[in-house]
Design a protein around this motif. Structure first.
Motif, PDB file in Angstrom:
ATOM      1  N   ARG A  95      32.982 -18.190   8.199  1.00  0.00           N
ATOM      2  CA  ARG A  95      34.752 -19.055   9.001  1.00  0.00           C
ATOM      3  C   ARG A  95      35.393 -19.475   8.252  1.00  0.00           C
ATOM      4  O   ARG A  95      34.834 -20.469   7.294  1.00  0.00           O
ATOM      5  CB  ARG A  95      33.620 -19.252  10.608  1.00  0.00           C
ATOM      6  N   THR A  96      35.947 -19.527   8.709  1.00  0.00           N
ATOM      7  CA  THR A  96      37.664 -20.099   8.020  1.00  0.00           C
ATOM      8  C   THR A  96      38.330 -21.335   9.148  1.00  0.00           C
ATOM      9  O   THR A  96      39.105 -20.285  10.500  1.00  0.00           O
ATOM     10  CB  THR A  96      38.181 -19.937   6.924  1.00  0.00           C
ATOM     11  N   ASP A  97      39.006 -22.132   9.740  1.00  0.00           N
ATOM     12  CA  ASP A  97      39.796 -22.764  10.618  1.00  0.00           C
ATOM     13  C   ASP A  97      41.144 -22.749   9.999  1.00  0.00           C
ATOM     14  O   ASP A  97      41.249 -21.848   8.176  1.00  0.00           O
ATOM     15  CB  ASP A  97      39.287 -24.375  10.476  1.00  0.00           C
ATOM     16  N   ASN A 147      35.442 -27.531   2.301  1.00  0.00           N
ATOM     17  CA  ASN A 147      37.257 -27.927   1.839  1.00  0.00           C
ATOM     18  C   ASN A 147      37.237 -27.396   0.248  1.00  0.00           C
ATOM     19  O   ASN A 147      38.315 -27.747   0.233  1.00  0.00           O
ATOM     20  CB  ASN A 147      37.669 -28.575   2.860  1.00  0.00           C
ATOM     21  N   ALA A 157      42.956 -17.644   9.747  1.00  0.00           N
ATOM     22  CA  ALA A 157      41.670 -18.719  10.017  1.00  0.00           C
ATOM     23  C   ALA A 157      40.894 -16.734  10.620  1.00  0.00           C
ATOM     24  O   ALA A 157      41.447 -16.244  11.246  1.00  0.00           O
ATOM     25  CB  ALA A 157      41.836 -19.676  10.793  1.00  0.00           C
ATOM     26  N   ALA A 183      35.185 -24.613   5.870  1.00  0.00           N
ATOM     27  CA  ALA A 183      34.974 -23.264   5.952  1.00  0.00           C
ATOM     28  C   ALA A 183      33.830 -23.473   5.701  1.00  0.00           C
ATOM     29  O   ALA A 183      33.068 -24.511   5.134  1.00  0.00           O
ATOM     30  CB  ALA A 183      35.606 -22.408   4.616  1.00  0.00           C
ATOM     31  N   SER A 237      38.249 -18.814  -0.194  1.00  0.00           N
ATOM     32  CA  SER A 237      37.158 -18.467   0.867  1.00  0.00           C
ATOM     33  C   SER A 237      35.688 -18.270  -0.284  1.00  0.00           C
ATOM     34  O   SER A 237      34.936 -18.943   0.236  1.00  0.00           O
ATOM     35  CB  SER A 237      36.900 -17.460   1.227  1.00  0.00           C
ATOM     36  N   ASP A 275      29.548 -20.732   5.634  1.00  0.00           N
ATOM     37  CA  ASP A 275      29.137 -19.623   5.278  1.00  0.00           C
ATOM     38  C   ASP A 275      27.565 -19.877   4.945  1.00  0.00           C
ATOM     39  O   ASP A 275      26.883 -20.777   5.055  1.00  0.00           O
ATOM     40  CB  ASP A 275      28.584 -19.539   4.197  1.00  0.00           C
ATOM     41  N   THR A 314      36.360 -15.001  11.685  1.00  0.00           N
ATOM     42  CA  THR A 314      34.876 -15.403  11.464  1.00  0.00           C
ATOM     43  C   THR A 314      34.920 -13.682  11.019  1.00  0.00           C
ATOM     44  O   THR A 314      35.616 -12.963  11.553  1.00  0.00           O
ATOM     45  CB  THR A 314      34.120 -15.807  12.867  1.00  0.00           C
ATOM     46  N   ARG A 340      41.377 -25.933   4.069  1.00  0.00           N
ATOM     47  CA  ARG A 340      40.793 -25.473   5.335  1.00  0.00           C
ATOM     48  C   ARG A 340      39.489 -26.285   5.205  1.00  0.00           C
ATOM     49  O   ARG A 340      38.555 -26.062   4.370  1.00  0.00           O
ATOM     50  CB  ARG A 340      41.131 -24.773   5.907  1.00  0.00           C
ATOM     51  N   LEU A 375      37.227 -12.376   3.443  1.00  0.00           N
ATOM     52  CA  LEU A 375      35.534 -12.745   3.592  1.00  0.00           C
ATOM     53  C   LEU A 375      34.632 -11.335   3.170  1.00  0.00           C
ATOM     54  O   LEU A 375      35.327 -10.229   4.109  1.00  0.00           O
ATOM     55  CB  LEU A 375      36.068 -13.690   5.140  1.00  0.00           C
TER      56      LEU A 375
END
Length: 280
Positions: free
Chosen positions: A88-90, A43, A102, A59, A226, A61, A104, A57, A145
């Motif tokens: 993925r990120t929230d 995070n 957010a 995240a 990210s 990988d 994927t 957030r 991403l």
């Protein structure tokens, strides 16, 4: 400072994935194949100045990776790597500070192919090699991403080390040339291993990457939040590694955690790893 000391003490009690490397070269027609997992969960990221920067957030990988080594001739080894990634990120908890949506992203990472040549094969071993990583990647600029570097990497290196019945050590030095305006980089790494049991090896490892800052590839804000395959990445990593033979000289398991002690433009996270290998 205190959390860094606690983190280092924790590393001494954790197993780590046995990294591929060292001056040893597979004998002719001998091989090694590993299916591995690696995960980063974070995070925060290391900022361009090396400080911890929150990304507001969670995240992740995650990489599933197929790695292989094969002796193609006396003193010559070919190796290859095929990574598949899921990032993925929230949702951001602070849209004013991090407005990136957010999402994927899945896809192939940088596919690698390498060639290594044994130079000295006595009690002290020396080898030279070159690895090439292709510009195979998937990216989403809106999410910030990407699954790999947006360019080619060519990394010549030299490796020096030695091994006995219960110990081994090696050190490697290489220089990475990157295309598409990424900066080149100096890479140094090494390991010191010990055999705790006839089927169990453990090792301590260091990994260092220093960018030359000669490339103008721009890290947009979304990608900075990210930390995925940015330009001018610097890091110092350390960990403890372990490999267990389930069937001697045939089948085994690896497990690991690698910590980032310092960095720039990379996730502020340790890496969790596991693998299953076969060799012949």
């Amino acid at each position: 400072m205190l959390h860094r000391i606690i983190f280092l003490l924790c590393l001494l009690h954790l197993s780590v994935l046995t990294a591929m490397g060292g001056p040893w070269v597979r004998a002719y027609r001998k091989g090694f194949v590993q299916l591995g997992y690696s995960g980063l969960y974070y995070n925060a990221v290391f900022s361009p100045t090396g400080s911890e920067m929150p990304i507001y957030r969670n995240a992740s990988d995650v990489t599933l990776q197929l790695y292989a080594e094969y002796g193609i001739a006396r003193g010559w080894e070919l190796r290859a790597i095929l990574p598949y990634k899921r990032l993925r990120t929230d949702l951001s908890t602070n849209p004013a500070m991090n407005p990136t949506p957010a999402g994927t992203l899945t896809g192939i990472g940088n596919i690698g192919l390498g060639l290594k040549r044994a130079v000295l094969d006595g009690s002290l071993k020396l080898s030279v090699g070159v690895d090439a990583l292709a510009n195979t990647f998937t990216n989403n600029d809106r999410l910030g991403l990407r699954t790999g570097y947006e360019g080619w990497t060519v990394l010549p290196y030299v490796s020096l080390g030695s091994g006995g019945k219960r110990t081994y050590y090696f050190a490697e030095a290489g220089y990475g040339f990157m295309t598409q305006n990424y900066s080149n980089f100096l890479k140094l790494n090494g390991e010191l291993g010990y055999q705790l049991h006839p089927r169990l090896w453990v090792a301590g490892a260091l990994d260092f990457r220093l960018p030359t800052r000669n490339g103008p590839f721009f890290n947009t804000e979304a990608y900075q939040f990210s930390g995925t395959y940015l330009n001018d990445q610097l890091f110092l990593g350390a960990g403890v590694k372990a490999a267990l033979d389930l069937v001697p000289d045939r089948l085994g398991l690896t497990a690991s955690v690698i910590g980032a002690l310092a960095g720039e433009n990379v996730p502020f996270s340790r890496s969790y790893n596991a693998g299953l290998f076969i060799k012949w």
